[in-house]
Design a protein around this motif. Structure first.
Motif, short mmCIF file in Angstrom:
data_model
loop_
_atom_site.label_atom_id
_atom_site.label_comp_id
_atom_site.label_asym_id
_atom_site.label_seq_id
_atom_site.Cartn_x
_atom_site.Cartn_y
_atom_site.Cartn_z
N ARG A 65 0.86 -1.29 -0.18
CA ARG A 65 0.00 0.02 0.02
C ARG A 65 0.75 1.21 0.04
O ARG A 65 0.37 2.37 0.10
CB ARG A 65 -1.09 0.05 0.94
CG ARG A 65 -2.17 -0.91 0.99
CD ARG A 65 -3.15 -0.73 1.91
NE ARG A 65 -4.40 -1.54 1.56
CZ ARG A 65 -5.42 -1.02 0.55
NH1 ARG A 65 -5.38 0.12 0.12
NH2 ARG A 65 -6.53 -1.97 0.41
N GLU A 66 2.10 1.12 0.13
CA GLU A 66 3.04 2.50 -0.20
C GLU A 66 4.42 1.63 -0.47
O GLU A 66 4.71 0.48 -0.57
CB GLU A 66 3.34 3.15 1.20
CG GLU A 66 3.58 2.42 2.44
CD GLU A 66 3.71 3.12 3.66
OE1 GLU A 66 2.95 4.25 3.71
OE2 GLU A 66 4.61 2.68 4.43
N ALA A 67 4.80 2.90 -1.29
CA ALA A 67 6.32 2.55 -1.78
C ALA A 67 7.31 2.20 -0.69
O ALA A 67 7.37 2.96 0.54
CB ALA A 67 6.72 3.73 -2.86
N PRO A 68 8.19 1.06 -1.00
CA PRO A 68 9.24 0.97 0.10
C PRO A 68 10.05 2.28 0.33
O PRO A 68 10.21 3.09 -0.59
CB PRO A 68 10.13 -0.32 -0.53
CG PRO A 68 9.20 -0.81 -1.51
CD PRO A 68 8.42 0.38 -2.14
N ALA A 69 10.46 2.34 1.39
CA ALA A 69 11.39 3.51 1.85
C ALA A 69 12.71 3.62 1.39
O ALA A 69 13.47 4.64 1.04
CB ALA A 69 11.51 3.61 3.61
N LYS A 70 13.27 2.15 0.95
CA LYS A 70 14.39 2.11 0.02
C LYS A 70 14.37 0.89 -0.75
O LYS A 70 13.58 0.21 -0.80
CB LYS A 70 15.74 1.86 1.24
CG LYS A 70 15.63 0.50 2.08
CD LYS A 70 16.66 0.31 2.96
CE LYS A 70 16.47 -0.88 3.86
NZ LYS A 70 17.44 -1.30 4.56
N PRO A 71 15.44 1.10 -1.54
CA PRO A 71 15.24 0.10 -2.99
C PRO A 71 15.34 -1.32 -2.18
O PRO A 71 16.02 -1.76 -1.23
CB PRO A 71 16.58 0.33 -3.72
CG PRO A 71 16.76 1.63 -3.45
CD PRO A 71 16.37 1.93 -1.95
N LEU A 72 14.48 -2.19 -3.14
CA LEU A 72 14.40 -3.67 -2.83
C LEU A 72 15.75 -4.41 -2.78
O LEU A 72 16.15 -5.25 -2.16
CB LEU A 72 13.39 -4.49 -3.35
CG LEU A 72 12.10 -4.17 -3.02
CD1 LEU A 72 11.05 -4.98 -4.08
CD2 LEU A 72 11.66 -4.30 -1.46
N ALA A 73 16.59 -3.81 -3.77
CA ALA A 73 17.90 -4.64 -4.16
C ALA A 73 18.81 -3.62 -4.83
O ALA A 73 18.49 -2.65 -5.32
CB ALA A 73 17.50 -5.61 -5.21
N PRO A 74 19.98 -3.83 -4.57
CA PRO A 74 21.04 -2.85 -5.36
C PRO A 74 21.14 -3.14 -6.94
O PRO A 74 20.61 -3.92 -7.27
CB PRO A 74 22.34 -3.40 -4.56
CG PRO A 74 22.12 -4.80 -4.34
CD PRO A 74 20.78 -5.05 -3.96
N PRO A 75 21.67 -2.31 -7.56
CA PRO A 75 21.88 -2.15 -8.93
C PRO A 75 22.74 -3.40 -9.28
O PRO A 75 23.58 -3.74 -8.45
CB PRO A 75 22.36 -0.85 -9.25
CG PRO A 75 22.11 0.10 -8.12
CD PRO A 75 22.09 -0.88 -6.93
N ARG A 76 22.35 -3.83 -10.45
CA ARG A 76 23.12 -4.87 -10.82
C ARG A 76 23.95 -4.61 -12.38
O ARG A 76 23.01 -3.98 -13.22
CB ARG A 76 22.41 -6.23 -11.04
CG ARG A 76 21.74 -6.89 -9.82
CD ARG A 76 21.09 -7.93 -10.03
NE ARG A 76 21.81 -9.01 -10.40
CZ ARG A 76 22.04 -10.42 -9.85
NH1 ARG A 76 21.39 -10.35 -8.83
NH2 ARG A 76 22.80 -11.20 -10.36
N SER A 77 24.99 -4.95 -12.51
CA SER A 77 25.51 -4.70 -13.83
C SER A 77 25.76 -5.89 -14.79
O SER A 77 26.00 -5.86 -16.22
CB SER A 77 27.26 -4.34 -13.58
OG SER A 77 27.86 -5.35 -13.01
#
Length: 206
Positions: free
Chosen positions: A32-44
């Protein structure tokens, strides 16, 4: 004329499922609301590619590779023209994660109700499971859905035909269970849509 009725669901005990049928307990989960921080780090090592109006045969091949061990069958039994139209719907966004030049999963977001988009399909091919790729892919879905100002709720569902880790995974990503349902369908393995050896955790009866 006497009408023959099927089994009546017993809400306080067991209900027998006829031979040739399969039954799943379906769990619906919401965010019901966006997470406060990203679920996972970026991937290359992986990129997310939009898949506009995919060829039905190519789509079904991937759908089968991802879902045959979890009894995904709805898109396999759907009429080809209907499926082609469904996949091309303007409110439906399809994506493929690409790693080392190969598609390793699917992500489908349905915005038919702009305020309550649904993660309609989400999964990885067997060789890509593990290593955090699933959480990265779900992070992409969550970020895209909540980037739209109309979004008030993001939801999805899973069932007992799916991986037993699925519910825990979705909860770890911030989804909360809110409803259950029971789905009964013809066993797609008996219809020839999937091999009889698939999904041994749901035995073929009939």
């Amino acid at each position: 004329m006497t009408q023959t009725l099927g089994p009546v669901l017993n809400l306080d005990g067991y209900t027998e499922v006829p031979d040739g049928k399969i039954a799943f307990v379906v769990t619906y989960l919401e965010m019901r609301e966006a997470p406060a921080k990203p679920l996972a780090p970026p991937r290359s090592d992986v990129t997310l590619e939009r898949w506009d109006a995919p060829d039905v045969a190519t789509y079904r091949k991937l759908f089968r590779e991802i879902g045959e061990d979890w009894i995904w069958f709805s898109r396999l039994e759907q009429d080809e023209a209907v499926l082609e139209k469904t996949l091309a719907e303007p409110a439906r966004d399809l994506f493929r994660p690409i790693r080392d030049g190969r598609c390793v999963g699917t992500l489908e977001l349905d915005y038919a109700n702009p305020a309550e988009p649904v993660v309609a399909y989400f999964g990885l091919v067997p060789g890509a499971i593990g290593g955090g790729l699933g959480r990265w892919l779900m992070g992409q879905a969550v970020d895209m859905a909540w980037a739209r100002p109309e979004t008030k709720r993001l939801w999805l569902h899973t069932c007992t035909g799916d991986s037993p880790q699925a519910i825990h995974f979705y909860q770890s990503c911030g989804f909360t269970p809110y409803k259950r349902a029971i789905e009964v369908a013809d066993d797609p393995r008996l219809k020839g849509l999937l091999g009889r050896d698939r999904a041994p955790h749901v035995p073929v009866i009939g």
